[in-house]
Motif scaffolding. Sequence first.
Motif, PDB file in Angstrom:
ATOM      1  N   ARG A 159       0.647 -13.944   6.089  1.00 36.38           N
ATOM      2  CA  ARG A 159       0.708 -15.226   6.790  1.00 36.38           C
ATOM      3  C   ARG A 159       2.106 -15.509   7.328  1.00 36.38           C
ATOM      4  NH1 ARG A 159      -3.771 -18.127   6.323  1.00 36.38           N
ATOM      5  NH2 ARG A 159      -5.286 -17.405   4.783  1.00 36.38           N
ATOM      6  N   ILE A 160       3.102 -14.771   6.855  1.00 37.06           N
ATOM      7  CA  ILE A 160       4.484 -15.090   7.180  1.00 37.06           C
ATOM      8  C   ILE A 160       5.062 -14.169   8.260  1.00 37.06           C
ATOM      9  CG2 ILE A 160       6.790 -15.439   6.227  1.00 37.06           C
ATOM     10  CD1 ILE A 160       4.717 -17.311   5.047  1.00 37.06           C
ATOM     11  N   ALA A 161       4.688 -12.888   8.220  1.00 31.82           N
ATOM     12  CA  ALA A 161       5.302 -11.908   9.128  1.00 31.82           C
ATOM     13  C   ALA A 161       4.991 -12.211  10.587  1.00 31.82           C
ATOM     14  CB  ALA A 161       4.821 -10.496   8.773  1.00 31.82           C
ATOM     15  N   SER A 162       5.919 -11.834  11.465  1.00 31.24           N
ATOM     16  CA  SER A 162       5.692 -11.902  12.906  1.00 31.24           C
ATOM     17  C   SER A 162       5.156 -10.581  13.455  1.00 31.24           C
ATOM     18  CB  SER A 162       6.997 -12.245  13.643  1.00 31.24           C
ATOM     19  OG  SER A 162       7.461 -13.517  13.280  1.00 31.24           O
ATOM     20  N   VAL A 200      11.872  -7.884   6.207  1.00 27.04           N
ATOM     21  CA  VAL A 200      11.685  -7.260   4.901  1.00 27.04           C
ATOM     22  C   VAL A 200      11.283  -5.810   5.116  1.00 27.04           C
ATOM     23  CG1 VAL A 200      10.233  -7.232   2.830  1.00 27.04           C
ATOM     24  CG2 VAL A 200      11.030  -9.403   3.746  1.00 27.04           C
ATOM     25  N   ALA A 201      11.904  -4.898   4.397  1.00 30.38           N
ATOM     26  CA  ALA A 201      11.515  -3.487   4.419  1.00 30.38           C
ATOM     27  C   ALA A 201      10.700  -3.190   3.168  1.00 30.38           C
ATOM     28  CB  ALA A 201      12.749  -2.597   4.463  1.00 30.38           C
ATOM     29  N   PHE A 202       9.707  -2.323   3.307  1.00 28.64           N
ATOM     30  CA  PHE A 202       8.890  -1.953   2.147  1.00 28.64           C
ATOM     31  C   PHE A 202       8.251  -0.600   2.395  1.00 28.64           C
ATOM     32  CE2 PHE A 202       6.115  -4.197   5.059  1.00 28.64           C
ATOM     33  CZ  PHE A 202       4.915  -3.496   5.027  1.00 28.64           C
ATOM     34  N   GLY A 203       7.803   0.021   1.321  1.00 28.73           N
ATOM     35  CA  GLY A 203       7.148   1.311   1.414  1.00 28.73           C
ATOM     36  C   GLY A 203       5.703   1.210   0.966  1.00 28.73           C
ATOM     37  N   GLY A 204       4.906   2.195   1.376  1.00 34.23           N
ATOM     38  CA  GLY A 204       3.516   2.211   0.969  1.00 34.23           C
ATOM     39  C   GLY A 204       2.689   3.120   1.855  1.00 34.23           C
ATOM     40  N   THR A 205       1.391   3.100   1.647  1.00 32.67           N
ATOM     41  CA  THR A 205       0.474   3.959   2.380  1.00 32.67           C
ATOM     42  C   THR A 205       0.165   3.374   3.753  1.00 32.67           C
ATOM     43  OG1 THR A 205      -1.458   2.811   1.513  1.00 32.67           O
ATOM     44  CG2 THR A 205      -0.598   4.665   0.206  1.00 32.67           C
ATOM     45  N   ARG A 206      -0.504   4.189   4.563  1.00 37.17           N
ATOM     46  CA  ARG A 206      -0.964   3.712   5.863  1.00 37.17           C
ATOM     47  C   ARG A 206      -1.905   2.516   5.684  1.00 37.17           C
ATOM     48  NH1 ARG A 206      -4.369   8.019   8.975  1.00 37.17           N
ATOM     49  NH2 ARG A 206      -2.794   9.246   7.888  1.00 37.17           N
ATOM     50  N   GLU A 207      -2.775   2.589   4.659  1.00 36.96           N
ATOM     51  CA  GLU A 207      -3.710   1.495   4.406  1.00 36.96           C
ATOM     52  C   GLU A 207      -2.980   0.212   4.046  1.00 36.96           C
ATOM     53  OE1 GLU A 207      -7.652   0.613   1.613  1.00 36.96           O
ATOM     54  OE2 GLU A 207      -6.970   2.676   1.960  1.00 36.96           O
ATOM     55  N   LEU A 208      -1.845   0.327   3.369  1.00 39.11           N
ATOM     56  CA  LEU A 208      -1.051  -0.862   3.058  1.00 39.11           C
ATOM     57  C   LEU A 208      -0.552  -1.500   4.352  1.00 39.11           C
ATOM     58  CD1 LEU A 208       0.430  -2.721   1.021  1.00 39.11           C
ATOM     59  CD2 LEU A 208       2.368  -1.152   1.210  1.00 39.11           C
ATOM     60  N   GLY A 209      -0.134  -0.675   5.315  1.00 39.94           N
ATOM     61  CA  GLY A 209       0.290  -1.220   6.604  1.00 39.94           C
ATOM     62  C   GLY A 209      -0.818  -2.018   7.262  1.00 39.94           C
ATOM     63  N   TYR A 210      -2.044  -1.510   7.185  1.00 41.49           N
ATOM     64  CA  TYR A 210      -3.181  -2.255   7.719  1.00 41.49           C
ATOM     65  C   TYR A 210      -3.341  -3.579   6.965  1.00 41.49           C
ATOM     66  CZ  TYR A 210      -4.736   2.389   9.476  1.00 41.49           C
ATOM     67  OH  TYR A 210      -4.833   3.615  10.079  1.00 41.49           O
ATOM     68  N   ALA A 211      -3.232  -3.506   5.643  1.00 38.88           N
ATOM     69  CA  ALA A 211      -3.469  -4.688   4.803  1.00 38.88           C
ATOM     70  C   ALA A 211      -2.439  -5.779   5.059  1.00 38.88           C
ATOM     71  CB  ALA A 211      -3.461  -4.285   3.328  1.00 38.88           C
ATOM     72  N   VAL A 212      -1.186  -5.395   5.260  1.00 38.65           N
ATOM     73  CA  VAL A 212      -0.157  -6.407   5.528  1.00 38.65           C
ATOM     74  C   VAL A 212      -0.434  -7.092   6.857  1.00 38.65           C
ATOM     75  CG1 VAL A 212       2.301  -6.793   5.940  1.00 38.65           C
ATOM     76  CG2 VAL A 212       1.570  -5.280   4.087  1.00 38.65           C
ATOM     77  N   ALA A 230       2.664  -9.132  -2.696  1.00 38.36           N
ATOM     78  CA  ALA A 230       1.311  -9.479  -3.146  1.00 38.36           C
ATOM     79  C   ALA A 230       0.272  -8.469  -2.681  1.00 38.36           C
ATOM     80  CB  ALA A 230       0.941 -10.869  -2.635  1.00 38.36           C
ATOM     81  N   ARG A 231       0.600  -7.679  -1.687  1.00 42.64           N
ATOM     82  CA  ARG A 231      -0.320  -6.659  -1.171  1.00 42.64           C
ATOM     83  C   ARG A 231      -0.137  -5.322  -1.867  1.00 42.64           C
ATOM     84  NH1 ARG A 231      -1.984 -10.578   0.525  1.00 42.64           N
ATOM     85  NH2 ARG A 231      -3.648  -9.800  -0.782  1.00 42.64           N
ATOM     86  N   GLY A 232       0.837  -5.235  -2.780  1.00 41.89           N
ATOM     87  CA  GLY A 232       1.075  -3.996  -3.508  1.00 41.89           C
ATOM     88  C   GLY A 232       2.124  -3.102  -2.882  1.00 41.89           C
ATOM     89  N   ALA A 233       3.025  -3.672  -2.081  1.00 42.80           N
ATOM     90  CA  ALA A 233       4.072  -2.877  -1.442  1.00 42.80           C
ATOM     91  C   ALA A 233       5.060  -2.335  -2.478  1.00 42.80           C
ATOM     92  CB  ALA A 233       4.815  -3.712  -0.408  1.00 42.80           C
ATOM     93  N   ARG A 234       5.671  -1.209  -2.149  1.00 43.71           N
ATOM     94  CA  ARG A 234       6.694  -0.602  -3.011  1.00 43.71           C
ATOM     95  C   ARG A 234       8.074  -0.828  -2.402  1.00 43.71           C
ATOM     96  NH1 ARG A 234       3.490   4.128  -2.251  1.00 43.71           N
ATOM     97  NH2 ARG A 234       5.306   5.062  -1.236  1.00 43.71           N
ATOM     98  N   GLU A 235       9.087  -0.819  -3.255  1.00 42.58           N
ATOM     99  CA  GLU A 235      10.484  -0.847  -2.815  1.00 42.58           C
ATOM    100  C   GLU A 235      10.734  -1.967  -1.797  1.00 42.58           C
ATOM    101  OE1 GLU A 235      11.136   3.031  -1.275  1.00 42.58           O
ATOM    102  OE2 GLU A 235      10.661   4.050  -3.149  1.00 42.58           O
ATOM    103  N   VAL A 236      10.253  -3.156  -2.116  1.00 41.02           N
ATOM    104  CA  VAL A 236      10.428  -4.292  -1.211  1.00 41.02           C
ATOM    105  C   VAL A 236      11.899  -4.687  -1.177  1.00 41.02           C
ATOM    106  CG1 VAL A 236       9.753  -6.677  -0.750  1.00 41.02           C
ATOM    107  CG2 VAL A 236       8.086  -5.072  -1.722  1.00 41.02           C
ATOM    108  N   ARG A 237      12.429  -4.794   0.026  1.00 42.85           N
ATOM    109  CA  ARG A 237      13.864  -5.068   0.189  1.00 42.85           C
ATOM    110  C   ARG A 237      14.069  -6.099   1.290  1.00 42.85           C
ATOM    111  NH1 ARG A 237      15.050  -0.427   1.529  1.00 42.85           N
ATOM    112  NH2 ARG A 237      15.565  -0.621   3.749  1.00 42.85           N
TER     113      ARG A 237
END
Length: 375
Positions: free
Chosen positions: A36-39, A19-31, A6-13
């Motif tokens: 609400r789920i991640a630890s 969960v592994a995913f790809g994206g920009t540094r800003e995406l890391g901030y956004a996640v 939902a945050r626009g991550a790429r290659e979600v696995r």
Amino acid sequence: ADDVDARGAREVREEVGGVAFGGTRELGYAVNLHSRIASRVLWQVGRRGYTNEQHLYDATQEVRWQDLMSAQQTLRVDVTASRSPLKSLEFAMLRIKDGIVDRLRTLSGARPSIDRQDPDVRVFAYLDGRTVTLYVDLSGEPLFKRGWRADKGEAPLKENLAAGLLALAGWTPEVPLLDPFCGSGTIVIEAATIATRRAPGLNRSFAFERLANFDRAAWRRLKDRAMAAVDDTATTLIVGSDISTRVVEQARTNAGLAGLDALLSDGRLRLEAGDARTVEAPAEHGMIISNPPYGEQSAPRSSTVPKMMGEVGDRLKAAFPGWHAWFLTSDRQLPRQMRLSETRKPVLYNGALECRFFRFELVGGRYRPRAGNLP
């Protein structure tokens, strides 16, 4: 996976335990801000094969640590392993730590200090049977710490598990919600922040803010957008009750710290003292989501809890026809105690406790034992 997608991550696995995913540094901030789920969110910075401790040291030399931290900052290294051929994880940790420190000393002439309690930069290394993967922690404190809890109370449910229960149950803000064992309010407060579109990370700081490559302008934009998205006019009805007036007061305090005063003041979020065995339905239809006592929290399991849950089951059948009820418990006998038939029971872990998240469809009427089926 849905959460980061939902945050626009790429290659979600999906992987075991995460969960592994790809994206920009800003995406890391956004996640970090919105999940609400991640630890915890970890940034993979290095990966290579290994057969001995020297290979672990070599792996650190392939990472541009100077882009992540300065020698004036503090460091912590943690190592976990699965099927690793190495005999000592402590020695493996020391070699990785030495590699990072030596790399920075070579570049700057100074070495970072080690801080096990509150490091500026925390590195996680994961060893499987053949590969070492290096991560930098972007979160800091675990993400279930939303920044609003004044007092955990007894055996609190973690906020990200509460969010997971709401998601698994399919709850949306349009559906009236009741938690008759609300304790310090974790489930109902999480639901209210969802209803008002409050990002779970708005009230806290993150480890990425200490990294040398921290993009302050990007972070400011993300926070500004998240703050602008908050909607205190949301139409919802969320009710939490508990037999303890003390914990209900704590729940109200927590809700205020979470920024939910507007909902408290006009009754869209109600937190009140009450017995689950006599609870009233706050609406004609809706959903119950709760983590009732199951003997693990404060006292050994006895006949008290099963008897109480039987009475709660009777009350739900009498006063909540048409509602759906979900209960998280480590007691697999809960359906029998409540004299209800579950329609789903996914397995979840509350800390170290293996639990079932039982779903019940409530219909009117009282329980009548069949021949040979004693209550």
